[in-house]
Structure formats: C-alpha cells, structure tokens
Design a protein around this motif. Structure first.
Motif, PDB file in Angstrom:
ATOM      1  N   LYS A 103       0.842  -1.200   0.000  1.00  0.00           N
ATOM      2  CA  LYS A 103       0.000   0.000   0.000  1.00  0.00           C
ATOM      3  C   LYS A 103       0.875   1.247   0.000  1.00  0.00           C
ATOM      4  O   LYS A 103       0.567   2.234  -0.664  1.00  0.00           O
ATOM      5  CB  LYS A 103      -0.917  -0.011   1.219  1.00  0.00           C
ATOM      6  N   ARG A 104       1.966   1.201   0.740  1.00  0.00           N
ATOM      7  CA  ARG A 104       2.887   2.340   0.783  1.00  0.00           C
ATOM      8  C   ARG A 104       3.601   2.525  -0.550  1.00  0.00           C
ATOM      9  O   ARG A 104       3.896   3.650  -0.958  1.00  0.00           O
ATOM     10  CB  ARG A 104       3.900   2.129   1.909  1.00  0.00           C
ATOM     11  N   LEU A 105       3.863   1.425  -1.247  1.00  0.00           N
ATOM     12  CA  LEU A 105       4.648   1.488  -2.485  1.00  0.00           C
ATOM     13  C   LEU A 105       3.874   2.064  -3.660  1.00  0.00           C
ATOM     14  O   LEU A 105       4.481   2.420  -4.675  1.00  0.00           O
ATOM     15  CB  LEU A 105       5.146   0.088  -2.860  1.00  0.00           C
ATOM     16  N   SER A 133      25.264   7.827  11.330  1.00  0.00           N
ATOM     17  CA  SER A 133      24.525   7.119  10.277  1.00  0.00           C
ATOM     18  C   SER A 133      23.061   7.536  10.247  1.00  0.00           C
ATOM     19  O   SER A 133      22.440   7.767  11.284  1.00  0.00           O
ATOM     20  CB  SER A 133      24.600   5.606  10.500  1.00  0.00           C
ATOM     21  N   ARG A 134      22.537   7.612   9.043  1.00  0.00           N
ATOM     22  CA  ARG A 134      21.101   7.738   8.814  1.00  0.00           C
ATOM     23  C   ARG A 134      20.652   6.539   7.974  1.00  0.00           C
ATOM     24  O   ARG A 134      21.291   6.215   6.971  1.00  0.00           O
ATOM     25  CB  ARG A 134      20.770   9.030   8.060  1.00  0.00           C
ATOM     26  N   LEU A 135      19.563   5.894   8.395  1.00  0.00           N
ATOM     27  CA  LEU A 135      19.019   4.746   7.671  1.00  0.00           C
ATOM     28  C   LEU A 135      17.745   5.162   6.954  1.00  0.00           C
ATOM     29  O   LEU A 135      16.882   5.820   7.546  1.00  0.00           O
ATOM     30  CB  LEU A 135      18.733   3.594   8.636  1.00  0.00           C
ATOM     31  N   TYR A 136      17.616   4.769   5.677  1.00  0.00           N
ATOM     32  CA  TYR A 136      16.458   5.124   4.866  1.00  0.00           C
ATOM     33  C   TYR A 136      15.832   3.871   4.256  1.00  0.00           C
ATOM     34  O   TYR A 136      16.513   2.871   3.993  1.00  0.00           O
ATOM     35  CB  TYR A 136      16.865   6.067   3.732  1.00  0.00           C
ATOM     36  N   SER A 137      14.517   3.952   4.002  1.00  0.00           N
ATOM     37  CA  SER A 137      13.810   2.861   3.339  1.00  0.00           C
ATOM     38  C   SER A 137      12.601   3.419   2.607  1.00  0.00           C
ATOM     39  O   SER A 137      12.019   4.432   3.020  1.00  0.00           O
ATOM     40  CB  SER A 137      13.360   1.808   4.364  1.00  0.00           C
ATOM     41  N   ASP A 138      12.228   2.747   1.521  1.00  0.00           N
ATOM     42  CA  ASP A 138      10.988   3.111   0.833  1.00  0.00           C
ATOM     43  C   ASP A 138       9.929   2.031   1.033  1.00  0.00           C
ATOM     44  O   ASP A 138       8.874   2.055   0.394  1.00  0.00           O
ATOM     45  CB  ASP A 138      11.239   3.338  -0.660  1.00  0.00           C
ATOM     46  N   GLY A 139      10.203   1.070   1.915  1.00  0.00           N
ATOM     47  CA  GLY A 139       9.298  -0.042   2.143  1.00  0.00           C
ATOM     48  C   GLY A 139       9.654  -1.265   1.328  1.00  0.00           C
ATOM     49  O   GLY A 139       9.089  -2.342   1.536  1.00  0.00           O
ATOM     50  N   LEU A 140      10.610  -1.125   0.404  1.00  0.00           N
ATOM     51  CA  LEU A 140      11.050  -2.250  -0.426  1.00  0.00           C
ATOM     52  C   LEU A 140      12.567  -2.381  -0.412  1.00  0.00           C
ATOM     53  O   LEU A 140      13.098  -3.463  -0.202  1.00  0.00           O
ATOM     54  CB  LEU A 140      10.559  -2.055  -1.867  1.00  0.00           C
TER      55      LEU A 140
END
Length: 317
Positions: free
Chosen positions: A120-122, A250-257
């Motif tokens: 749904k987020r993608l 550090s910074r961690l990032y994600s787009d859900g995939l």
C-alpha cells in the motif's frame, strides 16, 4: 535468463501504455495477497537462491499454531545451518558458534524481502505491471513486475501461485535487465502436515534471547540534498568503530522495499573514493572537506553516487 528478460520486457512494454488503473490495482492486490499468504498459511518450500556469489539450496517451513508463528530455514548442502522462529524470537544455529536468539518478526532471507513489503505504501512510487500467466514448479502462476517510477532503483518480477498466492519465483533485476538474484521454488506443499511437524517447536529448548541495548538519541545537522522518490528516514545513530578508532554517524532510509544507510566519519589516510558492488548491495565512498561519506545499501551504483554527491555536510560533530 537474458533472453527471458527481453521477452518479458517486450510484453511489458507492449502492455504498459494501455494498462488501465484497475489492472494495476489488481496486480497490487495480488501482491498483498502474496504477503498475507506467506505469513498465514501452513506450507513447506524447497527452493534455490541464485546470485553472483553462487547457488544455495534451502528448505523453509512455516506454520501458525494457536495464532503463533513457527518457522524453520535449513541449508540443504554443506555444513548444517538452521534458523528457527518461535513467535517473536529467531534462533540461529551455526557450525562452530554458540547458538543464540534475537527478537524478530520473520526469518531474514528465508523468503525474498519483497514478500514482506508494504505494498500500500509502495503505490505512490512504484508501478505494479501485470505481465500474464505461466507455469513454475508445475503450477500456474500470475506474473507481476514491480518498477520504480523514477527509474532510480532495481526492479522485481514476481511469479505467484494462482491458487495459494505463494511466491514461486522472484527475480531481482538491474536497470539493464540483468538478473542480480533469483529465488526459485523446486517443490512445495500447503497442508496441515506441515503444521503438525512444526508443533514440536512449541516445547523445543531454544537458546535465550539476547538483549539489544537501546540506541542513543541523536540529531544530525547534515543531510542528503536528494533522495529517490518515496525514501524516508527510519533512524539515526552514532557509534564508535574500535577497529577504525573514529566515530561514525549514520542515517538509515527505506521506501518499504529497498533500504540504504548514509555513514559519515572523519577522513584519514586510508579514506579513498571508490565503488564496490556485490549483487544488490552497493558501497559508494568519497571524501569531501576531510569527511568520509559512505552510502551502503540496496541501490544501483548511479543512485548511490547521486545521493553521496548531494550530501550537505552541515557541521559534523
């Protein structure tokens, strides 16, 4: 494999301009059903993972007993390596190492990470393109492509069993259509026999769960000037690396995939500009204003470099 991709790409390119929103929505619904089936059914999969590093042969069992998840991942060749899930605890058994457990929702790498994505987020940054139907492991499958709209990430082709919605094949592709990784089921079963096998884990003696210390709350002044569409920050952390004798922010990032991290530390004589890539993982390193910038994660090299080049250093503490 390359010929298969060209064939799929051709079909996709012919279909894509005329794909109705309803068709794409239906493909998204199929992917959500895959996620639900993978986490709710009682099943056993025998499969292979193929990557640039070689071929792995594995068996994965999954069952739900009294609303509690039990799972087992077993490496079928070479030394016995086993991972067991009992509820929210994941236990690891490796040759030559003391067994241990960690908290978790599922066994990492038991199934391709796309299975656990929030589809749904993608929908805001990816297209779900229906490709058609074909057979995998003697089962009729629906085929769906997952493609980032801005072209800055890898793509997937997913083959779903039309009856159970379990993933029977998943290909991870780079921007040139080359296969980076392939998950492919050889045989599978969906029945209560798997549930009966897994019930033995209820009373199994598993290693205690290791406590994970809480992270330090931090706030950095530096930030990336550009990110792929849909990427959001997940966390920030600061730690010291004893072997390097210097702090790392550090910074961690994600787009859900897909996910990646940006890591900043004071530069030293060993700091260089370099690019390393192993399968889906890229490491882009560069030095600017006596600061070493390292982007690490599931990104094409061109995207990792664009992120590194966009870093506004601010004041590194």
């Amino acid at each position: 494999m390359k010929q298969l991709w060209y064939a799929v790409s051709l079909v996709g390119s012919l279909l894509y301009p005329s794909i109705a929103p309803a068709q794409e929505s239906a493909s998204g619904a199929l992917l959500q059903q895959m996620e639900q089936a993978s986490q709710s059914l009682n099943y056993e999969l025998a499969y292979i993972n193929v990557s640039r590093l070689g071929i792995e042969s594995l068996r994965y069992r999954h069952a739900v007993v009294d609303d509690k998840v039990y799972a087992q991942l077993l490496q079928m060749d070479g030394p016995r390596r086993e991972v067991i899930q009992r509820g929210g605890d994941i236990s690891y058994f490796e040759p030559g190492l003391e067994p241990f457990s960690l908290p978790g929702n599922h066994i990492v790498d038991a199934l391709p990470s796309v299975v656990y994505a929030d589809f749904k987020r993608l929908t805001d940054s990816y297209d779900f393109v229906p490709v058609g139907r074909t057979r995998i492991a003697d089962q009729l499958c629906d085929v769906v492509r997952i493609v980032a709209r801005d072209g800055t990430r890898y793509s997937y082709i997913v083959w779903l069993d039309s009856e159970t919605k379990l993933p029977l094949r998943v290909d991870l592709l780079d921007g040139d259509g080359e296969t980076l990784e392939q998950y492919r089921v050889v045989s599978f079963a969906v029945d209560d026999g798997v549930r009966n096998l897994m019930q033995g884990l209820e009373k199994a003696n598993l290693p205690p769960t290791l406590s994970v210390p809480p992270g330090e709350k931090v706030s950095f002044s530096w930030k990336p000037g550009w990110l792929p569409v849909g990427m959001q920050e997940v966390s920030q952390s600061r730690r010291s690396i004893p072997s390097l004798n210097r702090p790392v922010e550090s910074r961690l990032y994600s787009d859900g995939l897909f996910s990646f991290s940006i890591n900043l530390s004071p530069a030293d004589k060993s700091s260089t500009t370099q690019l390393l890539r192993t399968g889906r993982r890229t490491v882009q390193t560069e030095t600017r204003n006596n600061v070493e910038i390292m982007v690490v994660g599931e990104l094409p090299p061109s995207t990792a470099k664009r992120i590194a080049d966009s870093i506004d250093l601010g004041t590194l503490r």
